[in-house]
Design an enzyme around this catalytic site. Structure first.
Site, PDB file in Angstrom:
ATOM      1  N   LYS A 182       0.870  -1.432   0.239  1.00  0.00           N
ATOM      2  CA  LYS A 182      -0.081   0.249   0.321  1.00  0.00           C
ATOM      3  C   LYS A 182       0.898   1.489   0.202  1.00  0.00           C
ATOM      4  CE  LYS A 182      -1.531   2.847   2.622  1.00  0.00           C
ATOM      5  NZ  LYS A 182      -1.790   3.386   2.194  1.00  0.00           N
ATOM      6  N   GLU A 257      10.053   1.431  10.269  1.00  0.00           N
ATOM      7  CA  GLU A 257      11.142   2.723   9.864  1.00  0.00           C
ATOM      8  C   GLU A 257      10.426   4.523  10.392  1.00  0.00           C
ATOM      9  OE1 GLU A 257      12.839   5.466   8.686  1.00  0.00           O
ATOM     10  OE2 GLU A 257      13.021   5.013   7.171  1.00  0.00           O
ATOM     11  N   CYS A 291      13.059  11.119   6.872  1.00  0.00           N
ATOM     12  CA  CYS A 291      13.866  11.028   7.983  1.00  0.00           C
ATOM     13  C   CYS A 291      15.210  10.801   8.626  1.00  0.00           C
ATOM     14  CB  CYS A 291      13.318   9.333   7.642  1.00  0.00           C
ATOM     15  SG  CYS A 291      14.382   8.222   6.474  1.00  0.00           S
ATOM     16  N   GLU A 392       9.931  16.366  14.835  1.00  0.00           N
ATOM     17  CA  GLU A 392       9.793  16.290  14.051  1.00  0.00           C
ATOM     18  C   GLU A 392       8.929  16.830  12.885  1.00  0.00           C
ATOM     19  OE1 GLU A 392       9.170  12.613  11.078  1.00  0.00           O
ATOM     20  OE2 GLU A 392      11.047  12.345  10.671  1.00  0.00           O
TER      21      GLU A 392
HETATM   22  O1  TXE Z   1       2.828   9.845   7.730  1.00  0.00           O
HETATM   23  P1  TXE Z   1       1.543   8.308   7.783  1.00  0.00           P
HETATM   24  P2  TXE Z   1       2.093  10.705   6.672  1.00  0.00           P
HETATM   25  C1  TXE Z   1       6.454  11.540   9.708  1.00  0.00           C
HETATM   26  C2  TXE Z   1       6.798  12.653   8.792  1.00  0.00           C
HETATM   27  C3  TXE Z   1       4.962  13.652   8.486  1.00  0.00           C
HETATM   28  C4  TXE Z   1       4.569  12.724   9.147  1.00  0.00           C
HETATM   29  C5  TXE Z   1       2.884  12.461   8.630  1.00  0.00           C
HETATM   30  O2  TXE Z   1       6.958  13.860  10.215  1.00  0.00           O
HETATM   31  O3  TXE Z   1       5.041  14.914   8.929  1.00  0.00           O
HETATM   32  O4  TXE Z   1       5.290  11.277   9.450  1.00  0.00           O
HETATM   33  O5  TXE Z   1       3.390  12.153   7.437  1.00  0.00           O
HETATM   34  C6  TXE Z   1       0.108   4.505   5.300  1.00  0.00           C
HETATM   35  N1  TXE Z   1      -2.795   2.083   9.240  1.00  0.00           N
HETATM   36  N2  TXE Z   1       7.487  10.138   7.792  1.00  0.00           N
HETATM   37  O6  TXE Z   1       1.007  11.637   7.606  1.00  0.00           O
HETATM   38  O7  TXE Z   1       0.379   8.793   8.514  1.00  0.00           O
HETATM   39  C7  TXE Z   1      -0.277   5.612   4.967  1.00  0.00           C
HETATM   40  O8  TXE Z   1      -1.525   6.124   3.698  1.00  0.00           O
HETATM   41  C8  TXE Z   1      -1.404   1.334   8.277  1.00  0.00           C
HETATM   42  C9  TXE Z   1       8.194  10.168   8.960  1.00  0.00           C
HETATM   43  O9  TXE Z   1       2.451  11.292   5.422  1.00  0.00           O
HETATM   44  O10 TXE Z   1       3.255   7.924   8.488  1.00  0.00           O
HETATM   45  C10 TXE Z   1       0.631   5.858   4.339  1.00  0.00           C
HETATM   46  O11 TXE Z   1       0.947   4.888   3.149  1.00  0.00           O
HETATM   47  N3  TXE Z   1      -1.344   2.466   7.572  1.00  0.00           N
HETATM   48  C11 TXE Z   1       8.433   8.952   7.790  1.00  0.00           C
HETATM   49  C12 TXE Z   1       2.394   5.723   5.200  1.00  0.00           C
HETATM   50  O12 TXE Z   1       1.088   5.213   6.193  1.00  0.00           O
HETATM   51  C13 TXE Z   1      -1.586   3.527   7.378  1.00  0.00           C
HETATM   52  C14 TXE Z   1       7.515   9.644   5.774  1.00  0.00           C
HETATM   53  C15 TXE Z   1       2.689   6.675   5.717  1.00  0.00           C
HETATM   54  O13 TXE Z   1       1.889   7.277   6.299  1.00  0.00           O
HETATM   55  C16 TXE Z   1      -2.325   4.120   8.681  1.00  0.00           C
HETATM   56  C17 TXE Z   1       7.211  10.041   6.405  1.00  0.00           C
HETATM   57  C18 TXE Z   1      -3.278   3.537   9.393  1.00  0.00           C
HETATM   58  N4  TXE Z   1      -3.774   3.834  10.408  1.00  0.00           N
HETATM   59  C19 TXE Z   1       6.438  10.812   6.986  1.00  0.00           C
HETATM   60  N5  TXE Z   1      -2.386   5.389   8.535  1.00  0.00           N
HETATM   61  C20 TXE Z   1       9.392   8.483   7.457  1.00  0.00           C
HETATM   62  N6  TXE Z   1      10.046   7.597   8.516  1.00  0.00           N
HETATM   63  O14 TXE Z   1      11.126   9.185   6.336  1.00  0.00           O
HETATM   64  C21 TXE Z   1      -1.413   6.465   7.754  1.00  0.00           C
HETATM   65  N7  TXE Z   1      -1.399   4.943   6.623  1.00  0.00           N
END
Ligand code: TXE
Length: 499
Positions: A182, A257, A291, A392
């Site tokens: 996904k 991660e 990240c 972050e």
């Molecule tokens: O990330 P999400 P978001 C951090 C960064 C950013 C914050 C939010 O600080 O501002 O996260 O970003 C899926 N069950 N990073 O909202 O929600 C979602 O669809 C299962 C750090 O975009 O973590 C996507 O595919 N899956 C980072 C994935 O989770 C779920 C990279 C990541 O989204 C879900 C990006 C659920 N309940 C953001 N809810 C890094 N580590 O590099 C969402 N998703």
């Protein structure tokens, strides 16, 4: 500027059991071009029925053709896939830039590098060996088998969409698992373009399935389905915590991660021009949306002003604009939500008393068009207790914290809930070695920053994650070890006593 009607935009279907399909509910959602600030494509909006179909396909492929193939054949398919990615790298990189607004120079570079993961883990596929154990019981033969786990749910974010997916897919497939992937709702287009190459490479239908849609709508169904045996996730720590909790319901192993608040530590004996370039690469490259962003600069007090002046000079010359242009150095923020989050943190930092020495606002330069741009921003006078030093931001916002000596630097660096990475700038071999030992982070860079490789493990200490990606040991995260006992004695001992 008039908005294109949704009906005119290209539509991208999902990949389930080797077939391109609409969502079960027939719904679509728009995906935005962050530079233009408007939708450029429509993506199928999957629901739980689509998740169910994809898991069923992955489970059947796991029991069927994929499991029956030899490890060498699986490896050859992975390597063929790597060749196809190499042939399509520039096209895929351009799709990523259109979808997430990150620089074409960065996305093209990532895509040209991604094949190496498929070559490396493809090569490893037939080198996974069990052990014969010289067991302490006479007349008994004991050996181990390394077996795939089953269906892996790969949940990936928008910042480096195909790179971070590759870190999961390549070892998981090499180990013999099948996948339901996904991608983020903000960056699904490149995943689907990647998907077209799976069939060409020779993966049997159902080995890799891609379900698009919103994490909040389909994430729980995917993670909690009993047919999913392992969850590999990259994203924010709050979502990661939620996913960990959902996986725990089924006692499933996870790889997580989850971002960080990484410190770039500049000592007074550093090569200062190099350190300044390294600090800039840690926070303004990729618009800080990585990240491993070095979002805290810890700088020895005696060189504080010199380093900050150098950073200001470099930040002032950074060229913002169209991420598709090779000349651009800072592109837009990927999503409107992220754009608001970054601007909110700038307000929070000001409210907490930090001094903004550059930037500190949305960028409205003509070259930024109608995109979601934030000026490269530096805060000085930052205290450890401030939210800007602890949370972050995921944007081009640097928090500068002075320190007196090594002891204080390590103390400040480790004083966060995260532990993904750290940078150390010094000419002293003693400092380099002691700091790299004492820093609580999964990666420590000395006199460099933001280097990764398929060969070297990557992952977080503390709240930055669980497990490791990349390197030989990453494949262990997608295997389970079985112990097999064969009695050669030919006579049954006392059944009421443990053997
Ligand atoms: O990330 P999400 P978001 C951090 C960064 C950013 C914050 C939010 O600080 O501002 O996260 O970003 C899926 N069950 N990073 O909202 O929600 C979602 O669809 C299962 C750090 O975009 O973590 C996507 O595919 N899956 C980072 C994935 O989770 C779920 C990279 C990541 O989204 C879900 C990006 C659920 N309940 C953001 N809810 C890094 N580590 O590099 C969402 N998703």
């Amino acid at each position: 500027m008039s908005m294109p009607a949704a009906a005119d935009l290209p539509r991208h279907q999902m990949l389930i059991e080797g077939k391109w399909v609409d969502a079960n509910g027939g719904e679509w959602f728009p995906t935005d071009n962050p530079f233009l600030g408007k939708p450029w494509a429509m993506i199928a909006r999957g629901d739980n029925a689509d998740v169910d179909r994809a898991i069923a396909a992955a489970a059947a492929a796991f029991r069927g053709p994929w499991r029956k193939m030899s490890a060498s054949e699986r490896g050859a398919i992975l390597r063929r896939f790597g060749d196809l990615v190499a042939q399509n790298a520039d096209r895929l990189g351009e799709i990523e830039t259109r979808d997430n607004g990150k620089l074409i120079t960065e996305m093209r570079g990532q895509l040209r590098y991604i094949p190496q993961w498929f070559y490396y883990f493809g090569g490893l596929a037939d080198k996974i060996e069990g052990r014969v154990i010289p067991i302490d019981k006479p007349g008994v033969f004991n050996f181990t088998r390394e077996e795939p786990i089953g269906v892996v749910a790969a949940i990936t974010p928008w910042n480096s969409p195909l790179m971070l997916a590759t870190w999961k897919l390549a070892p998981a497939l090499a180990a013999g698992n099948t996948i339901v992937w996904k991608p983020s709702e903000f960056s699904s287009a490149s995943a689907l373009a990647f998907g077209e190459l799976f069939e060409q490479a020779g993966f049997p239908p159902g080995v890799v399935n891609i379900v698009t849609g919103f994490g909040s709508e389909i994430g729980e169904a995917l993670v909690t389905d009993p047919r999913v045996a392992k969850v590999a996730f990259t994203g924010g720590d709050a979502t990661g915590e939620q996913v960990y909790g959902l996986a725990a319901r089924g006692i499933k192993p996870v790889t997580l991660e989850l971002g960080g608040k990484s410190a770039n530590i500049v000592f007074d004996d550093a090569d200062i021009p190099n350190a300044i370039r390294g600090v800039v690469s840690g926070i303004f490259a990729a618009t800080g949306q990585t990240c491993i962003a070095g979002s805290r600069l810890l700088v020895q007090r005696s060189i504080h002003d010199q380093v900050v002046d150098g950073l200001l000079a470099l930040a002032r010359t950074a060229q913002m604009g169209d991420p598709l242009s090779d000349a651009t150095q800072i592109g837009p923020v990927t999503t409107p939500g992220q754009y608001r989050k970054v601007l909110d943190y700038i307000d929070i930092a000001r409210g907490e008393g930090a001094s903004c020495v550059i930037g500190g606002a949305a960028a409205t330069r003509p070259e930024c068009g109608s995109g979601w741009f934030v000026e490269p921003t530096i805060f000085t006078d930052v205290k450890q207790s401030m939210r800007i030093a602890q949370e972050e931001v995921f944007g081009p916002v640097l928090a500068v914290i002075p320190f007196e000596d090594e002891e204080e630097a390590i103390g400040i660096a480790n004083d966060t809930q995260f532990g993904l990475a750290a940078g150390v700038w010094t000419q002293s071999i003693r400092r380099a070695l002691t700091a790299s030992e004492r820093l609580e982070a999964g990666t420590v860079w000395v006199n460099t920053y933001r280097a990764v490789s398929y060969m070297s493990p990557f992952g977080g200490y503390k709240r930055s994650g669980v497990g490791r990606e990349n390197g030989m040991s990453a494949i262990r995260g997608y295997l389970q070890e079985k112990s097999v006992w064969i009695d050669l004695n030919g006579e049954a001992p006392n059944p009421f006593v443990m053997r």
